[in-house]
Design an enzyme around this catalytic site. Structure first.
Site, mmCIF file in Angstrom:
data_model
loop_
_atom_site.group_PDB
_atom_site.id
_atom_site.type_symbol
_atom_site.label_atom_id
_atom_site.label_comp_id
_atom_site.label_asym_id
_atom_site.label_seq_id
_atom_site.Cartn_x
_atom_site.Cartn_y
_atom_site.Cartn_z
ATOM 1 N N TRP A 103 -31.509 -19.300 -31.446
ATOM 2 C CA TRP A 103 -31.745 -19.208 -32.893
ATOM 3 C C TRP A 103 -31.885 -20.568 -33.542
ATOM 4 O O TRP A 103 -32.771 -20.772 -34.385
ATOM 5 C CB TRP A 103 -30.678 -18.344 -33.567
ATOM 6 C CG TRP A 103 -30.849 -16.911 -33.173
ATOM 7 C CD1 TRP A 103 -29.988 -16.150 -32.438
ATOM 8 C CD2 TRP A 103 -31.995 -16.081 -33.423
ATOM 9 N NE1 TRP A 103 -30.531 -14.904 -32.224
ATOM 10 C CE2 TRP A 103 -31.750 -14.829 -32.813
ATOM 11 C CE3 TRP A 103 -33.206 -16.268 -34.098
ATOM 12 C CZ2 TRP A 103 -32.666 -13.778 -32.868
ATOM 13 C CZ3 TRP A 103 -34.113 -15.226 -34.148
ATOM 14 C CH2 TRP A 103 -33.838 -14.001 -33.548
ATOM 15 N N ASP A 172 -26.642 -21.150 -40.441
ATOM 16 C CA ASP A 172 -27.086 -19.788 -40.138
ATOM 17 C C ASP A 172 -25.894 -19.083 -39.495
ATOM 18 O O ASP A 172 -25.540 -19.346 -38.345
ATOM 19 C CB ASP A 172 -28.281 -19.833 -39.178
ATOM 20 C CG ASP A 172 -28.680 -18.441 -38.661
ATOM 21 O OD1 ASP A 172 -28.093 -17.433 -39.105
ATOM 22 O OD2 ASP A 172 -29.587 -18.384 -37.806
ATOM 23 N N LYS A 196 -26.356 -7.854 -38.142
ATOM 24 C CA LYS A 196 -25.471 -8.117 -37.015
ATOM 25 C C LYS A 196 -24.058 -7.641 -37.363
ATOM 26 O O LYS A 196 -23.472 -6.841 -36.670
ATOM 27 C CB LYS A 196 -25.451 -9.608 -36.671
ATOM 28 C CG LYS A 196 -26.827 -10.235 -36.492
ATOM 29 C CD LYS A 196 -27.548 -9.712 -35.269
ATOM 30 C CE LYS A 196 -29.035 -10.028 -35.260
ATOM 31 N NZ LYS A 196 -29.428 -11.402 -35.345
HETATM 32 C C1 LIG Z 1 -30.697 -12.142 -35.377
HETATM 33 C C2 LIG Z 1 -30.575 -13.549 -35.781
HETATM 34 C C3 LIG Z 1 -31.584 -14.204 -36.525
HETATM 35 C C4 LIG Z 1 -32.876 -13.514 -36.902
HETATM 36 O O1 LIG Z 1 -32.637 -12.522 -37.808
HETATM 37 P P1 LIG Z 1 -33.813 -11.638 -38.451
HETATM 38 O O2 LIG Z 1 -33.100 -11.004 -39.585
HETATM 39 O O3 LIG Z 1 -34.277 -10.698 -37.405
HETATM 40 O O4 LIG Z 1 -34.877 -12.564 -38.902
HETATM 41 C C5 LIG Z 1 -31.382 -15.507 -36.884
HETATM 42 N N1 LIG Z 1 -30.245 -16.150 -36.556
HETATM 43 C C6 LIG Z 1 -29.259 -15.564 -35.862
HETATM 44 C C7 LIG Z 1 -28.033 -16.331 -35.539
HETATM 45 C C8 LIG Z 1 -29.391 -14.254 -35.460
HETATM 46 O O5 LIG Z 1 -28.420 -13.657 -34.753
#
Ligand SMILES: *Cc1c(COP(=O)(O)O)cnc(C)c1O
Length: 361
Positions: A103, A172, A196
């Site tokens: 990511w 993030d 998540k």
């Molecule tokens: C799943 C995830 C993303 C991407 O998320 P989307 O909502 O599908 O764009 C980005 N960063 C992390 C840490 C993730 O687990």
């Protein structure tokens, strides 16, 4: 009785049963409106209460200081990879990224399309198994970005990196959002895709210090412009009403579980069970992440062969444990044990692992 499995999916992921039941109970007639949340106006007083309560509950859970805004955005965490540099990196400036997995690697790649970005650390050569041992920080960076939990590699930061004085820290936290307490005042911005750990897909929760919002340049397309979105209270256009409602129910549930300290205790207990099963397997199960970087949320692990891994996924599914197949880039298995996974579910996985090893080991 309704059939429910133990859901180890990485995202969209399991939601607390209580939250689903509450949504079900309110589905057809939300607060006496005779309509569902999906059918009412985003400008109605009922929806206003939904979004305001979600924000207030999140502020209480995380202890968000008054000089931060809470935004509900669309486009997934992936859109933030582009919006962030568009808004927070002034023309000609460079941003630093700590690259510890898929990511953060995706985030820096996106940032480089629109301007300068450099890796303050990159653990890819070591297989994205651990946290960086040192950082090469740019004291003039527009911000320092890191990914607090790498969902695919199962590597988690337990203390935030320290940027140089005056460099804003951006995180993030999609896959460990509201899973443990944090000190928001150390961050200039946090963002998390909800699917998540905090709700269904369709909404990103962003927490931004006011001075960051002031960085937004003129003439950005409005849906990419933090300043306009913040000024409208995330209601510039039609927001993802249902997702915001669900995220709000999850925040209420986390409060009931004893807040972030309470949920962290349960998360540590679950992770302890699964890592214990790996460590006590005599090498039959091998974890991907190094011991000091092991995620409490996502646990990738391997078995002695791909044939055994296929058998594991298949037999686990038969036993009501689903979503355990790992991401193709790491291979093997991955157990995602977000807030909504119960201790009972983690124990069921541990029991299955012991049984599987006895049979095939
Ligand atoms: C799943 C995830 C993303 C991407 O998320 P989307 O909502 O599908 O764009 C980005 N960063 C992390 C840490 C993730 O687990």
């Amino acid at each position: 009785m309704t059939h429910r499995v133990f859901n180890f999916n990485p995202g969209p992921a399991a939601l607390p049963l209580e939250v689903l039941e509450k949504a079900q109970a309110e589905m057809l007639d939300f607060k006496g409106t005779g309509m569902s949340v999906m059918e009412i106006s985003h400008r109605s007083k009922e929806f206003e209460a939904v979004i305001n309560t979600a924000e207030a509950d999140l502020r209480e859970l995380l202890g968000i200081p008054a000089n931060y805004k809470v935004l509900f955005l669309q486009g997934g965490a992936s859109l933030q990879f582009a919006m962030l540099p568009m808004n927070l990196r002034p023309a000609g400036a460079s941003a630093d990224y700590i690259v510890t997995g898929t990511w953060s690697k995706t985030a820096i790649k996106e940032a480089k399309k629109l301007g300068a970005a450099r890796a303050a650390a990159n653990t890819e050569a070591e297989g994205f198994k651990g946290l960086p041992t040192s950082l090469d920080l740019d004291p003039k960076a527009a911000y320092l970005h890191f990914t607090s939990n790498e969902t695919i590699h199962g590597v988690e930061f337990f203390t935030e990196p320290t940027p140089p004085a005056g460099v804003p820290l951006v995180c993030d936290c999609s896959s460990d959002f509201v899973s443990h307490p944090i000190d928001v005042s150390k961050y200039a911005m946090l963002y998390a895709g909800a699917q998540k750990n905090a709700g269904p897909s369709g909404v990103v929760v962003a927490i931004m210090r006011d001075d960051m919002i002031e960085r937004t340049p003129e003439n950005l397309p409005v849906m990419l412009d933090y300043k306009t979105l913040a000024a409208s209270g995330s209601l510039h256009n039609t927001p993802p009403c249902w997702s915001i409602y669900m995220v709000g129910l999850v925040f209420q549930w986390v409060k009931k579980m004893g807040g972030l300290a309470g949920i962290e205790k349960i998360n540590r207990q679950k992770a302890g069970l699964v890592y214990g099963a790996i460590d006590n397997s005599g090498g039959f199960y091998r974890g991907h992440a190094l011991a000091d970087a092991r995620s409490l949320m996502n646990i990738p692990f391997r078995l002695p062969s791909e044939e055994l891994e296929d058998a594991f996924a298949k037999e686990a599914k038969g036993a009501g444990l689903i979503g355990l197949k790992g991401h193709r880039s790491v291979g093997g298995m991955r157990a995602s044990i977000y807030n909504a996974m119960t201790v009972e579910g983690a124990q069921a996985l541990v029991d299955f692992m012991a049984e599987f090893q006895k049979k095939h080991g």
